[in-house]
Design a protein around this motif. Sequence first.
Motif, PDB file in Angstrom:
ATOM      1  N   LEU A  29      -3.536  -0.259 -11.845  1.00 23.35           N
ATOM      2  CA  LEU A  29      -3.331  -0.865 -10.534  1.00 23.35           C
ATOM      3  C   LEU A  29      -2.496  -2.136 -10.650  1.00 23.35           C
ATOM      4  O   LEU A  29      -1.579  -2.352  -9.853  1.00 23.35           O
ATOM      5  CB  LEU A  29      -4.676  -1.175  -9.873  1.00 23.35           C
ATOM      6  N   ALA A  30      -2.777  -2.960 -11.644  1.00 23.12           N
ATOM      7  CA  ALA A  30      -2.029  -4.212 -11.819  1.00 23.12           C
ATOM      8  C   ALA A  30      -0.555  -3.932 -12.095  1.00 23.12           C
ATOM      9  O   ALA A  30       0.328  -4.594 -11.523  1.00 23.12           O
ATOM     10  CB  ALA A  30      -2.641  -5.041 -12.945  1.00 23.12           C
ATOM     11  N   VAL A  31      -0.262  -2.952 -12.921  1.00 25.50           N
ATOM     12  CA  VAL A  31       1.131  -2.592 -13.218  1.00 25.50           C
ATOM     13  C   VAL A  31       1.810  -2.061 -11.959  1.00 25.50           C
ATOM     14  O   VAL A  31       2.940  -2.440 -11.636  1.00 25.50           O
ATOM     15  CB  VAL A  31       1.195  -1.556 -14.367  1.00 25.50           C
ATOM     16  N   ALA A  32       1.120  -1.213 -11.215  1.00 28.02           N
ATOM     17  CA  ALA A  32       1.685  -0.655  -9.986  1.00 28.02           C
ATOM     18  C   ALA A  32       1.893  -1.743  -8.930  1.00 28.02           C
ATOM     19  O   ALA A  32       2.889  -1.718  -8.199  1.00 28.02           O
ATOM     20  CB  ALA A  32       0.782   0.450  -9.445  1.00 28.02           C
ATOM     21  N   ASN A  66       0.819  -1.219   0.000  1.00 24.39           N
ATOM     22  CA  ASN A  66       0.000   0.000   0.000  1.00 24.39           C
ATOM     23  C   ASN A  66       0.849   1.264   0.000  1.00 24.39           C
ATOM     24  O   ASN A  66       0.491   2.252  -0.649  1.00 24.39           O
ATOM     25  CB  ASN A  66      -0.973  -0.007   1.174  1.00 24.39           C
ATOM     26  N   GLU A  67       1.995   1.248   0.701  1.00 25.17           N
ATOM     27  CA  GLU A  67       2.887   2.409   0.681  1.00 25.17           C
ATOM     28  C   GLU A  67       3.421   2.656  -0.725  1.00 25.17           C
ATOM     29  O   GLU A  67       3.512   3.796  -1.170  1.00 25.17           O
ATOM     30  CB  GLU A  67       4.037   2.216   1.663  1.00 25.17           C
ATOM     31  N   LYS A  80       2.377   6.156  -5.913  1.00 21.00           N
ATOM     32  CA  LYS A  80       1.902   6.293  -7.301  1.00 21.00           C
ATOM     33  C   LYS A  80       0.505   6.898  -7.362  1.00 21.00           C
ATOM     34  O   LYS A  80      -0.160   6.847  -8.383  1.00 21.00           O
ATOM     35  CB  LYS A  80       1.929   4.922  -7.979  1.00 21.00           C
ATOM     36  N   ARG A  81       0.041   7.413  -6.208  1.00 23.15           N
ATOM     37  CA  ARG A  81      -1.276   8.054  -6.087  1.00 23.15           C
ATOM     38  C   ARG A  81      -2.419   7.068  -6.324  1.00 23.15           C
ATOM     39  O   ARG A  81      -3.447   7.408  -6.892  1.00 23.15           O
ATOM     40  CB  ARG A  81      -1.383   9.271  -6.987  1.00 23.15           C
ATOM     41  N   LEU A  82      -2.204   5.824  -5.873  1.00 25.36           N
ATOM     42  CA  LEU A  82      -3.226   4.786  -5.951  1.00 25.36           C
ATOM     43  C   LEU A  82      -3.549   4.303  -4.546  1.00 25.36           C
ATOM     44  O   LEU A  82      -2.668   4.240  -3.689  1.00 25.36           O
ATOM     45  CB  LEU A  82      -2.749   3.609  -6.804  1.00 25.36           C
ATOM     46  N   HIS A  83      -4.789   3.947  -4.329  1.00 27.05           N
ATOM     47  CA  HIS A  83      -5.213   3.457  -3.021  1.00 27.05           C
ATOM     48  C   HIS A  83      -5.276   1.944  -3.080  1.00 27.05           C
ATOM     49  O   HIS A  83      -5.968   1.376  -3.919  1.00 27.05           O
ATOM     50  CB  HIS A  83      -6.583   4.034  -2.668  1.00 27.05           C
ATOM     51  N   SER A 137     -17.185   2.914 -10.988  1.00 32.91           N
ATOM     52  CA  SER A 137     -16.330   4.081 -11.214  1.00 32.91           C
ATOM     53  C   SER A 137     -14.902   3.688 -11.595  1.00 32.91           C
ATOM     54  O   SER A 137     -14.121   4.534 -12.010  1.00 32.91           O
ATOM     55  CB  SER A 137     -16.319   4.983  -9.977  1.00 32.91           C
ATOM     56  N   HIS A 138     -14.554   2.418 -11.469  1.00 31.66           N
ATOM     57  CA  HIS A 138     -13.225   1.945 -11.838  1.00 31.66           C
ATOM     58  C   HIS A 138     -13.257   1.410 -13.272  1.00 31.66           C
ATOM     59  O   HIS A 138     -13.957   0.447 -13.560  1.00 31.66           O
ATOM     60  CB  HIS A 138     -12.761   0.830 -10.888  1.00 31.66           C
TER      61      HIS A 138
END
Length: 130
Positions: free
Chosen positions: A120-123, A79-80, A85-88, A111-112
């Motif tokens: 998200l998967a790449v991050a 999560n950190e 990367k500005r993702l939750h 909304s996603h």
Amino acid sequence: KATSNICSNQALNALASAVYLSLMGPQGIKDLAELVAGRAHYAMGRMGELPGVRAPVFSSFHFKEFTVHFGDKTVEEVNESLIDKRLHGGKSITGEFPDLGETALFCVTESHTKEDIDLLAVALEEALVG
């Protein structure tokens, strides 16, 4: 002499829900549910392809929420990295369910977008490798 306006807020939420549901209609709600379930399953598939990740953890029916196990990385570490990367990321459920190990609860809604899920998967992959 109330210290809160919870009752009026509750009524406003009920009214907003009633208006939304009436505007969507029966077919609209069905279409929305299929969209949400489809995106959640797409997200589970994308995350499940990542090395060391098990998504979903349980082989049962999933609608929009599902669990993701990260293997060697902690949910906090993942999560950190996502926050950078500005993702939750997902909610850690390690404390509530210690037998599951480092597991997070993710939720996908209308909304996603597919692009959001791919991002998200790449991050996540970068977070797990780095």
